[in-house]
Design a protein around this motif. Sequence first.
Motif, PDB file in Angstrom:
ATOM      1  N   GLY A  54      33.106  40.980  30.897  1.00  0.00           N
ATOM      2  CA  GLY A  54      33.858  42.219  30.779  1.00  0.00           C
ATOM      3  C   GLY A  54      32.907  43.391  30.814  1.00  0.00           C
ATOM      4  N   THR A  55      33.453  44.564  31.148  1.00  0.00           N
ATOM      5  CA  THR A  55      32.655  45.779  31.225  1.00  0.00           C
ATOM      6  C   THR A  55      33.389  46.904  30.522  1.00  0.00           C
ATOM      7  N   VAL A  56      32.657  47.639  29.687  1.00  0.00           N
ATOM      8  CA  VAL A  56      33.168  48.844  29.038  1.00  0.00           C
ATOM      9  C   VAL A  56      32.302  50.006  29.507  1.00  0.00           C
ATOM     10  N   VAL A  57      32.944  51.079  29.950  1.00  0.00           N
ATOM     11  CA  VAL A  57      32.231  52.263  30.414  1.00  0.00           C
ATOM     12  C   VAL A  57      32.405  53.365  29.366  1.00  0.00           C
ATOM     13  N   ALA A  76      35.808  49.425  40.883  1.00  0.00           N
ATOM     14  CA  ALA A  76      35.296  48.492  39.870  1.00  0.00           C
ATOM     15  C   ALA A  76      36.430  47.765  39.169  1.00  0.00           C
ATOM     16  N   HIS A  77      37.506  48.470  38.886  1.00  0.00           N
ATOM     17  CA  HIS A  77      38.676  47.844  38.255  1.00  0.00           C
ATOM     18  C   HIS A  77      39.241  46.723  39.139  1.00  0.00           C
ATOM     19  N   ARG A  78      39.376  47.003  40.416  1.00  0.00           N
ATOM     20  CA  ARG A  78      39.901  45.990  41.355  1.00  0.00           C
ATOM     21  C   ARG A  78      38.967  44.788  41.441  1.00  0.00           C
ATOM     22  N   ALA A  79      37.668  45.044  41.455  1.00  0.00           N
ATOM     23  CA  ALA A  79      36.690  43.943  41.494  1.00  0.00           C
ATOM     24  C   ALA A  79      36.796  43.106  40.222  1.00  0.00           C
ATOM     25  N   ALA A  80      36.976  43.749  39.088  1.00  0.00           N
ATOM     26  CA  ALA A  80      37.128  43.024  37.818  1.00  0.00           C
ATOM     27  C   ALA A  80      38.397  42.178  37.833  1.00  0.00           C
ATOM     28  N   GLU A  81      39.486  42.753  38.310  1.00  0.00           N
ATOM     29  CA  GLU A  81      40.746  42.002  38.401  1.00  0.00           C
ATOM     30  C   GLU A  81      40.588  40.769  39.283  1.00  0.00           C
ATOM     31  N   SER A  82      39.898  40.919  40.394  1.00  0.00           N
ATOM     32  CA  SER A  82      39.746  39.786  41.311  1.00  0.00           C
ATOM     33  C   SER A  82      38.902  38.675  40.696  1.00  0.00           C
ATOM     34  N   ARG A  83      38.005  39.021  39.780  1.00  0.00           N
ATOM     35  CA  ARG A  83      37.179  38.026  39.080  1.00  0.00           C
ATOM     36  C   ARG A  83      37.837  37.502  37.818  1.00  0.00           C
ATOM     37  N   GLY A  84      38.897  38.173  37.360  1.00  0.00           N
ATOM     38  CA  GLY A  84      39.552  37.757  36.127  1.00  0.00           C
ATOM     39  C   GLY A  84      38.814  38.192  34.878  1.00  0.00           C
ATOM     40  N   VAL A  85      38.053  39.293  34.964  1.00  0.00           N
ATOM     41  CA  VAL A  85      37.335  39.833  33.810  1.00  0.00           C
ATOM     42  C   VAL A  85      37.913  41.211  33.489  1.00  0.00           C
ATOM     43  N   PHE A  86      37.618  41.712  32.301  1.00  0.00           N
ATOM     44  CA  PHE A  86      38.188  43.014  31.949  1.00  0.00           C
ATOM     45  C   PHE A  86      37.255  44.163  32.318  1.00  0.00           C
ATOM     46  N   PHE A  87      37.873  45.325  32.502  1.00  0.00           N
ATOM     47  CA  PHE A  87      37.179  46.576  32.803  1.00  0.00           C
ATOM     48  C   PHE A  87      37.887  47.664  32.021  1.00  0.00           C
ATOM     49  N   LEU A 102      45.874  62.992  34.766  1.00  0.00           N
ATOM     50  CA  LEU A 102      46.473  63.697  35.906  1.00  0.00           C
ATOM     51  C   LEU A 102      46.594  62.820  37.140  1.00  0.00           C
ATOM     52  N   VAL A 103      45.590  61.998  37.392  1.00  0.00           N
ATOM     53  CA  VAL A 103      45.631  61.155  38.594  1.00  0.00           C
ATOM     54  C   VAL A 103      46.204  59.760  38.318  1.00  0.00           C
ATOM     55  N   GLY A 104      46.545  59.477  37.068  1.00  0.00           N
ATOM     56  CA  GLY A 104      47.191  58.214  36.728  1.00  0.00           C
ATOM     57  C   GLY A 104      46.261  57.044  36.496  1.00  0.00           C
ATOM     58  N   VAL A 105      44.961  57.304  36.407  1.00  0.00           N
ATOM     59  CA  VAL A 105      44.006  56.224  36.184  1.00  0.00           C
ATOM     60  C   VAL A 105      44.219  55.587  34.812  1.00  0.00           C
ATOM     61  N   ASP A 106      44.644  56.390  33.841  1.00  0.00           N
ATOM     62  CA  ASP A 106      44.871  55.848  32.493  1.00  0.00           C
ATOM     63  C   ASP A 106      45.986  54.805  32.468  1.00  0.00           C
ATOM     64  N   ALA A 107      46.881  54.839  33.450  1.00  0.00           N
ATOM     65  CA  ALA A 107      47.945  53.832  33.549  1.00  0.00           C
ATOM     66  C   ALA A 107      47.450  52.568  34.255  1.00  0.00           C
ATOM     67  N   LEU A 108      46.373  52.682  35.017  1.00  0.00           N
ATOM     68  CA  LEU A 108      45.820  51.558  35.768  1.00  0.00           C
ATOM     69  C   LEU A 108      44.708  50.847  34.999  1.00  0.00           C
ATOM     70  N   ILE A 109      43.831  51.629  34.370  1.00  0.00           N
ATOM     71  CA  ILE A 109      42.666  51.093  33.666  1.00  0.00           C
ATOM     72  C   ILE A 109      42.801  51.410  32.183  1.00  0.00           C
TER      73      ILE A 109
END
Length: 121
Positions: A54-57, A76-87, A102-109
């Motif tokens: 997992g990765t925390v930024v 990076a989020h998509r790469a983490a999803e494809s590996r089954g790890v958290f981001f 504003l751009v909706g990233v908080d709903a995705l990540i």
Amino acid sequence: MAEIEGAAVPERLLITRATAGGGVSLVILAGEVDLDGSSRLREVLLSSVESAPGTVVDFGDVGFLDSSGINVLITAHRAAESRGVFFRLAAPRDAVERVLRLVGVDALIACYPSVEQALTA
């Protein structure tokens, strides 16, 4: 243990990578996340996603985030999803949090108010 990845652009973005409990990668940013530093940030985040459970930024010391930084986070989020790890994102300042909303990233990540919360979620 922390590895200083070095300034992507001197005086603009410092990227530090450390290992937290359980081998989780903690990427600590300081400065501005913009076009000048986004390619180096992409390298560090993708490396973290590929090598850690997992990765925390940590955005606690980031005062500016532009669209190139948003694109890096989504990649990076998509790469983490494809590996089954958290981001996860942690501790954004108000200005950065506003951009993420504003751009909706908080709903995705997943975004947490502190690094500790992001690490233990």
